[in-house]
Design an enzyme around this catalytic site. Sequence first.
Site, mmCIF file in Angstrom:
data_model
loop_
_atom_site.group_PDB
_atom_site.id
_atom_site.type_symbol
_atom_site.label_atom_id
_atom_site.label_comp_id
_atom_site.label_asym_id
_atom_site.label_seq_id
_atom_site.Cartn_x
_atom_site.Cartn_y
_atom_site.Cartn_z
ATOM 1 N N GLU A 47 -0.090 -3.278 1.520
ATOM 2 C CA GLU A 47 -0.990 -2.229 1.010
ATOM 3 C C GLU A 47 -2.260 -2.900 0.467
ATOM 4 O OE1 GLU A 47 0.315 -0.839 -2.842
ATOM 5 O OE2 GLU A 47 -0.658 1.112 -2.587
ATOM 6 N N ASN A 107 -6.152 5.712 -0.302
ATOM 7 C CA ASN A 107 -5.365 4.491 -0.132
ATOM 8 C C ASN A 107 -4.720 4.642 1.253
ATOM 9 O OD1 ASN A 107 -3.554 2.379 -0.225
ATOM 10 N ND2 ASN A 107 -2.928 2.761 -2.349
ATOM 11 N N LYS A 124 -2.141 7.605 1.668
ATOM 12 C CA LYS A 124 -1.024 7.643 0.700
ATOM 13 C C LYS A 124 -0.932 8.988 -0.017
ATOM 14 C CE LYS A 124 0.733 4.644 -3.053
ATOM 15 N NZ LYS A 124 0.405 3.389 -3.767
ATOM 16 N N GLU A 143 -4.343 4.352 -9.799
ATOM 17 C CA GLU A 143 -4.467 4.937 -8.452
ATOM 18 C C GLU A 143 -4.852 6.419 -8.514
ATOM 19 O OE1 GLU A 143 -1.948 3.830 -5.165
ATOM 20 O OE2 GLU A 143 -0.865 2.488 -6.490
ATOM 21 N N CYS A 169 3.739 1.952 -0.302
ATOM 22 C CA CYS A 169 4.251 1.573 -1.616
ATOM 23 C C CYS A 169 5.072 2.660 -2.302
ATOM 24 C CB CYS A 169 3.112 1.080 -2.507
ATOM 25 S SG CYS A 169 3.763 0.159 -3.932
ATOM 26 N N ASN A 194 2.315 -3.054 -3.314
ATOM 27 C CA ASN A 194 1.891 -3.920 -4.420
ATOM 28 C C ASN A 194 2.685 -3.445 -5.629
ATOM 29 O OD1 ASN A 194 -0.953 -5.533 -4.023
ATOM 30 N ND2 ASN A 194 -0.928 -3.694 -2.758
HETATM 31 N N1 CDT Z 1 1.010 0.400 -5.387
HETATM 32 C C1 CDT Z 1 2.018 1.148 -5.843
HETATM 33 O O1 CDT Z 1 2.223 2.264 -5.414
HETATM 34 N N2 CDT Z 1 2.772 0.602 -6.825
HETATM 35 C C2 CDT Z 1 3.822 1.320 -7.466
HETATM 36 C C3 CDT Z 1 3.943 0.881 -8.857
HETATM 37 C C4 CDT Z 1 4.693 1.855 -9.660
HETATM 38 S S1 CDT Z 1 4.425 1.685 -11.339
HETATM 39 C C5 CDT Z 1 2.973 2.503 -11.622
HETATM 40 C C6 CDT Z 1 5.170 1.180 -6.784
HETATM 41 O O2 CDT Z 1 5.787 2.213 -6.494
HETATM 42 O O3 CDT Z 1 5.638 0.083 -6.562
#
Ligand code: CDT
Length: 309
Positions: A47, A107, A124, A143, A169, A194
């Site tokens: 991502e 995203n 996303k 985000e 993600c 990420n």
């Molecule tokens: N990039 C992304 O979606 N990261 C989220 C972090 C969650 S905590 C705010 C994830 O689901 O891994």
Amino acid sequence: MTRMTTIGAAQLGPIARTEPRAQVVRRMIALLDRAKDRACKLVVFPELALTTFFPRWFMTDQAEVDAFFEREMPSAETRPLFEAAARHGIGFYLGYAELTPDGRRFNTSILVDDRGTIVGKYRKVHLPGHAEHEPERPWQHLEKRYFEVGDLGFPVWRTMGAVMGMCICNDRRWPETFRVMGLQGVELVLLGYNTPDRNTAGFEPNHLRMFHNDLVLQAGAYQNSTWVVAVAKAGVEEGVGMIGGSCIVQPSGEIVARVSTVGDELVAFDCDLDLARLGKETIFNFARHRRIEHYGAITAQTGATPPPE
Ligand code: CDT
């Protein structure tokens, strides 16, 4: 009969805030070269793969934010990636921040075929985090501030000999993501992520981060009888640890390949796409076994409504 295809999970280590895209693209091309040596036909990158994970910072200057976005794809800086992949005959998934000509920000991920043509785009849907500055956190997850909710749903594409879908993600934590693609017969779900190695919203043991990653990838694969290729940006990026753990999951729900570092690393696996058939024709034969007359709440409401006390 088997439909064997070799797929590469191309994990990236940390990307510094100041690292130019051209340098990141060179790192990605090095992974593509390794993928070529391993006879990969398809490679998955993370991502927001072209820059550092910028939603960790609260920024008020829109120009500063927009510097992390792509206005065109490919651009002068990303074209070498497309050219290298086409030269190798390798398709790829790439996540990036998209700024549209009419000023919308998503995203986004794209699916590029083995001739270098963009055949699919996903934006996303499940944006995690928050929209306002929360100074009590050690870092932000903005985000919801920097991106709109994706407007393309969860399409799948028949390309390079398979039915493929994409998500990004946090989408992996939501069973609806996989099920909507499962209902279109998906055989291969590609996703980049990420994920910080610590929950800053409340106390949670750090080991749960990797456990939850595996849990949802394996459940999504098994319950929809699909391959899943999940690829991280990993390591300590601008002081924030990211879990890594990029892996390939087969339709049984078993992890069949996994990286061993939190840096730039390619892991490849010979995937028999026909392994998706058994589950689709038996225990998860949706047409035979789903009971949609009992699933209305799934699309009729968002929050939970417990019975009265
Ligand atoms: N990039 C992304 O979606 N990261 C989220 C972090 C969650 S905590 C705010 C994830 O689901 O891994």
